[in-house]
Design a protein around this motif. Structure first.
Motif, PDB file in Angstrom:
ATOM      1  N   VAL A  98     -18.700  49.671  -0.558  1.00  0.00           N
ATOM      2  CA  VAL A  98     -19.723  48.058  -0.225  1.00  0.00           C
ATOM      3  C   VAL A  98     -19.352  47.647   0.405  1.00  0.00           C
ATOM      4  O   VAL A  98     -17.758  47.535   0.814  1.00  0.00           O
ATOM      5  CB  VAL A  98     -20.422  47.362  -1.890  1.00  0.00           C
ATOM      6  CG1 VAL A  98     -20.541  48.199  -2.506  1.00  0.00           C
ATOM      7  CG2 VAL A  98     -19.263  47.223  -2.164  1.00  0.00           C
ATOM      8  N   LYS A  99     -19.898  47.317   1.272  1.00  0.00           N
ATOM      9  CA  LYS A  99     -19.307  46.571   3.113  1.00  0.00           C
ATOM     10  C   LYS A  99     -20.063  44.950   2.403  1.00  0.00           C
ATOM     11  O   LYS A  99     -20.498  44.787   1.174  1.00  0.00           O
ATOM     12  CB  LYS A  99     -20.214  47.125   3.787  1.00  0.00           C
ATOM     13  CG  LYS A  99     -20.208  48.080   4.573  1.00  0.00           C
ATOM     14  CD  LYS A  99     -20.675  48.569   6.015  1.00  0.00           C
ATOM     15  CE  LYS A  99     -19.846  49.670   6.733  1.00  0.00           C
ATOM     16  NZ  LYS A  99     -20.767  50.548   8.013  1.00  0.00           N
ATOM     17  N   GLY A 100     -19.053  44.180   2.418  1.00  0.00           N
ATOM     18  CA  GLY A 100     -19.556  42.905   2.424  1.00  0.00           C
ATOM     19  C   GLY A 100     -19.887  41.712   3.612  1.00  0.00           C
ATOM     20  O   GLY A 100     -20.055  41.941   4.584  1.00  0.00           O
ATOM     21  N   LEU A 101     -19.353  40.590   3.125  1.00  0.00           N
ATOM     22  CA  LEU A 101     -19.647  39.371   4.303  1.00  0.00           C
ATOM     23  C   LEU A 101     -18.417  39.191   5.436  1.00  0.00           C
ATOM     24  O   LEU A 101     -19.463  39.200   6.525  1.00  0.00           O
ATOM     25  CB  LEU A 101     -19.119  38.010   3.454  1.00  0.00           C
ATOM     26  CG  LEU A 101     -19.404  36.914   4.520  1.00  0.00           C
ATOM     27  CD1 LEU A 101     -21.248  36.864   4.798  1.00  0.00           C
ATOM     28  CD2 LEU A 101     -19.026  35.561   3.899  1.00  0.00           C
ATOM     29  N   THR A 102     -17.294  39.602   5.416  1.00  0.00           N
ATOM     30  CA  THR A 102     -16.296  40.161   6.370  1.00  0.00           C
ATOM     31  C   THR A 102     -17.197  41.058   7.587  1.00  0.00           C
ATOM     32  O   THR A 102     -17.300  41.352   8.515  1.00  0.00           O
ATOM     33  CB  THR A 102     -15.151  40.538   6.274  1.00  0.00           C
ATOM     34  OG1 THR A 102     -14.428  39.384   5.360  1.00  0.00           O
ATOM     35  CG2 THR A 102     -14.308  40.551   7.262  1.00  0.00           C
TER      36      THR A 102
ATOM     37  N   LEU B 137     -20.556  38.905   9.471  1.00  0.00           N
ATOM     38  CA  LEU B 137     -20.017  38.335  10.310  1.00  0.00           C
ATOM     39  C   LEU B 137     -18.643  38.432  11.465  1.00  0.00           C
ATOM     40  O   LEU B 137     -19.163  38.355  12.513  1.00  0.00           O
ATOM     41  CB  LEU B 137     -18.606  37.281   9.852  1.00  0.00           C
ATOM     42  CG  LEU B 137     -19.023  36.584   8.239  1.00  0.00           C
ATOM     43  CD1 LEU B 137     -18.291  35.974   7.683  1.00  0.00           C
ATOM     44  CD2 LEU B 137     -20.959  35.827   8.610  1.00  0.00           C
ATOM     45  N   SER B 138     -18.665  39.894  11.317  1.00  0.00           N
ATOM     46  CA  SER B 138     -17.635  40.636  12.244  1.00  0.00           C
ATOM     47  C   SER B 138     -18.649  41.798  13.157  1.00  0.00           C
ATOM     48  O   SER B 138     -18.102  42.396  13.822  1.00  0.00           O
ATOM     49  CB  SER B 138     -16.153  40.894  11.913  1.00  0.00           C
ATOM     50  OG  SER B 138     -16.180  42.082  11.342  1.00  0.00           O
ATOM     51  N   LYS B 139     -20.075  41.871  12.659  1.00  0.00           N
ATOM     52  CA  LYS B 139     -20.782  43.238  13.169  1.00  0.00           C
ATOM     53  C   LYS B 139     -21.082  44.266  13.009  1.00  0.00           C
ATOM     54  O   LYS B 139     -20.962  44.890  13.820  1.00  0.00           O
ATOM     55  CB  LYS B 139     -21.260  41.570  14.864  1.00  0.00           C
ATOM     56  CG  LYS B 139     -21.775  40.996  15.260  1.00  0.00           C
ATOM     57  CD  LYS B 139     -22.271  40.796  14.199  1.00  0.00           C
ATOM     58  CE  LYS B 139     -23.540  40.768  14.229  1.00  0.00           C
ATOM     59  NZ  LYS B 139     -24.718  40.331  13.424  1.00  0.00           N
ATOM     60  N   GLN B 140     -19.657  44.691  12.146  1.00  0.00           N
ATOM     61  CA  GLN B 140     -19.627  45.828  12.049  1.00  0.00           C
ATOM     62  C   GLN B 140     -20.706  46.208  10.523  1.00  0.00           C
ATOM     63  O   GLN B 140     -21.047  47.432  10.588  1.00  0.00           O
ATOM     64  CB  GLN B 140     -18.177  46.272  11.228  1.00  0.00           C
ATOM     65  CG  GLN B 140     -17.767  45.970  12.154  1.00  0.00           C
ATOM     66  CD  GLN B 140     -15.706  45.483  10.764  1.00  0.00           C
ATOM     67  OE1 GLN B 140     -15.769  46.949  10.729  1.00  0.00           O
ATOM     68  NE2 GLN B 140     -15.385  45.257  11.276  1.00  0.00           N
TER      69      GLN B 140
ATOM     70  N   GLN C 241     -25.316  45.310   9.871  1.00  0.00           N
ATOM     71  CA  GLN C 241     -26.386  44.241   8.993  1.00  0.00           C
ATOM     72  C   GLN C 241     -26.554  43.814   8.198  1.00  0.00           C
ATOM     73  O   GLN C 241     -26.190  43.669   6.699  1.00  0.00           O
ATOM     74  CB  GLN C 241     -27.813  45.326   9.303  1.00  0.00           C
ATOM     75  CG  GLN C 241     -27.876  45.748  10.935  1.00  0.00           C
ATOM     76  CD  GLN C 241     -27.666  44.688  11.571  1.00  0.00           C
ATOM     77  OE1 GLN C 241     -28.098  43.636  11.982  1.00  0.00           O
ATOM     78  NE2 GLN C 241     -26.997  45.147  12.920  1.00  0.00           N
ATOM     79  N   LEU C 242     -27.427  42.132   7.784  1.00  0.00           N
ATOM     80  CA  LEU C 242     -27.400  41.803   6.674  1.00  0.00           C
ATOM     81  C   LEU C 242     -28.178  42.208   5.396  1.00  0.00           C
ATOM     82  O   LEU C 242     -27.170  43.140   4.100  1.00  0.00           O
ATOM     83  CB  LEU C 242     -28.269  40.831   6.470  1.00  0.00           C
ATOM     84  CG  LEU C 242     -28.225  39.362   5.880  1.00  0.00           C
ATOM     85  CD1 LEU C 242     -27.190  39.397   4.633  1.00  0.00           C
ATOM     86  CD2 LEU C 242     -29.882  39.377   6.187  1.00  0.00           C
ATOM     87  N   SER C 243     -28.897  43.596   5.672  1.00  0.00           N
ATOM     88  CA  SER C 243     -29.384  43.731   4.780  1.00  0.00           C
ATOM     89  C   SER C 243     -28.250  45.703   4.199  1.00  0.00           C
ATOM     90  O   SER C 243     -28.988  45.785   2.998  1.00  0.00           O
ATOM     91  CB  SER C 243     -30.315  45.272   5.340  1.00  0.00           C
ATOM     92  OG  SER C 243     -29.622  46.068   6.624  1.00  0.00           O
ATOM     93  N   ASP C 244     -27.392  45.656   4.586  1.00  0.00           N
ATOM     94  CA  ASP C 244     -25.957  46.633   4.235  1.00  0.00           C
ATOM     95  C   ASP C 244     -25.216  45.772   3.295  1.00  0.00           C
ATOM     96  O   ASP C 244     -24.306  46.642   2.583  1.00  0.00           O
ATOM     97  CB  ASP C 244     -25.437  46.683   5.815  1.00  0.00           C
ATOM     98  CG  ASP C 244     -25.957  47.911   6.917  1.00  0.00           C
ATOM     99  OD1 ASP C 244     -27.094  48.565   6.629  1.00  0.00           O
ATOM    100  OD2 ASP C 244     -25.696  47.383   7.836  1.00  0.00           O
TER     101      ASP C 244
ATOM    102  N   TYR D   3     -22.811  33.915  12.784  1.00  0.00           N
ATOM    103  CA  TYR D   3     -23.635  34.799  11.913  1.00  0.00           C
ATOM    104  C   TYR D   3     -23.960  33.734  11.004  1.00  0.00           C
ATOM    105  O   TYR D   3     -24.791  34.737   9.757  1.00  0.00           O
ATOM    106  CB  TYR D   3     -22.189  35.941  12.060  1.00  0.00           C
ATOM    107  CG  TYR D   3     -22.745  36.132  13.648  1.00  0.00           C
ATOM    108  CD1 TYR D   3     -23.967  36.956  14.686  1.00  0.00           C
ATOM    109  CD2 TYR D   3     -21.079  36.205  14.178  1.00  0.00           C
ATOM    110  CE1 TYR D   3     -23.570  37.864  16.077  1.00  0.00           C
ATOM    111  CE2 TYR D   3     -21.072  36.642  15.982  1.00  0.00           C
ATOM    112  CZ  TYR D   3     -22.712  37.882  16.713  1.00  0.00           C
ATOM    113  OH  TYR D   3     -22.495  37.831  17.693  1.00  0.00           O
ATOM    114  N   PHE D   4     -23.103  33.375  11.015  1.00  0.00           N
ATOM    115  CA  PHE D   4     -23.244  32.748   8.638  1.00  0.00           C
ATOM    116  C   PHE D   4     -24.218  32.217   9.168  1.00  0.00           C
ATOM    117  O   PHE D   4     -25.188  32.023   7.527  1.00  0.00           O
ATOM    118  CB  PHE D   4     -21.902  32.171   8.427  1.00  0.00           C
ATOM    119  CG  PHE D   4     -21.654  31.371   7.461  1.00  0.00           C
ATOM    120  CD1 PHE D   4     -21.578  33.239   6.328  1.00  0.00           C
ATOM    121  CD2 PHE D   4     -22.101  30.420   6.904  1.00  0.00           C
ATOM    122  CE1 PHE D   4     -21.676  32.208   4.716  1.00  0.00           C
ATOM    123  CE2 PHE D   4     -21.915  29.811   5.565  1.00  0.00           C
ATOM    124  CZ  PHE D   4     -21.810  30.694   4.213  1.00  0.00           C
ATOM    125  N   LYS D   5     -24.276  31.280   9.933  1.00  0.00           N
ATOM    126  CA  LYS D   5     -25.719  29.861   9.803  1.00  0.00           C
ATOM    127  C   LYS D   5     -26.901  31.000   9.993  1.00  0.00           C
ATOM    128  O   LYS D   5     -27.981  30.484   9.590  1.00  0.00           O
ATOM    129  CB  LYS D   5     -25.705  29.527  11.099  1.00  0.00           C
ATOM    130  CG  LYS D   5     -24.546  27.978  10.858  1.00  0.00           C
ATOM    131  CD  LYS D   5     -24.275  27.314  12.279  1.00  0.00           C
ATOM    132  CE  LYS D   5     -23.521  26.301  12.364  1.00  0.00           C
ATOM    133  NZ  LYS D   5     -21.597  26.916  13.014  1.00  0.00           N
TER     134      LYS D   5
END
Length: 233
Positions: free
Chosen positions: A88-92, A95-98, A100-103, A133-135
């Motif tokens: 799974v991908k996470g918050l990092t 935030l580093s644009k690797q 999307q939020l849905s991912d 990006y966090f905001k």
């Protein structure tokens, strides 16, 4: 959306369950505008992540749609509390644009309860958490979820929680019983107050109710749990 399973050993005893229900109720009485809540502590290992997880599940069990964000990018323990069968991908990553939020949003086997894991440890946690990006993520999540619980690093160790609090509606301090001094707790409280984010209260964690003390007396209320057993007999 990846589905993860909350471990079966998450089951808690009667007194703890009642405590989380009480915490949930107190949070709801803080007002409907208190929806994004950051949890922090003074030092590591005070049980902050466990409180974040159990509070989130308690809110979800009450019919709220809840997102728990693991924003402890330095020393995350949350992924160890669930069963993940694939990468799974996470918050990092977000935030580093690797990603999307849905991912990065994961569903769970608890209805209405969703998770965002921290992801790999970055070289610049505070900078990422303070980015636009966090905001944007919190702003987007507000439109979907009733409550957003943010598990943050201990404020007594690093400044990350103070950065995160700028986009939150309130903060909760988790304090380990008989471990954290009054003076140190006051220092951390002062740091939180400087952020301008309201402090909603504190959770006294890891209280030994078996001791014959003020707290121990409340242990007797656990006897009410047996009434159900008497009914069956």
């Amino acid at each position: 959306m990846i589905n993860v399973k909350v471990r079966n050993n998450r089951k808690i005893d009667y007194l703890s369950d009642e405590a989380y229900k009480s915490l949930r109720t107190n949070l709801q009485f803080c007002g409907e505008d208190k929806r994004v809540i950051a949890l922090t502590s003074c030092t590591p290992n005070e049980g902050k992540s466990s409180v974040s997880m159990n509070l989130s599940i308690s809110l979800a069990e009450a019919g709220n749609k809840v997102l728990l964000i693991d924003a402890d990018l330095r020393k995350s323990v949350l992924i160890g509390r669930v069963r993940v069968e694939e990468n799974v991908k996470g918050l990092t990553h977000f935030l580093s644009k690797q990603a999307q939020l849905s991912d990065i949003v994961c569903s769970t086997d608890v209805p209405n309860f969703y998770l965002v894991f921290a992801g790999p440890v970055p070289p610049n946690p505070a900078e990422l958490l303070g980015s636009k990006y966090f905001k944007e993520m919190i702003s987007a999540a507000r439109k979907v979820y009733d409550y957003i619980i943010v598990d943050t690093p201990p404020l007594g160790s690093v400044i990350d929680c103070a950065v995160i609090s700028e986009v939150c509606d309130g903060t909760i301090m988790v304090i380990e019983s008989e471990t954290i001094s009054y003076r140190f707790a006051q220092e951390v409280k002062s740091q939180l107050e400087k952020t301008g984010c309201p402090i909603l209260g504190a959770v006294l964690n890891k209280v030994d109710i078996s001791k014959q003390s003020y707290y121990g007396k409340y242990g007797k209320y656990g006897q009410y749990a047996k009434y159900g057993e008497y009914g069956k007999k």
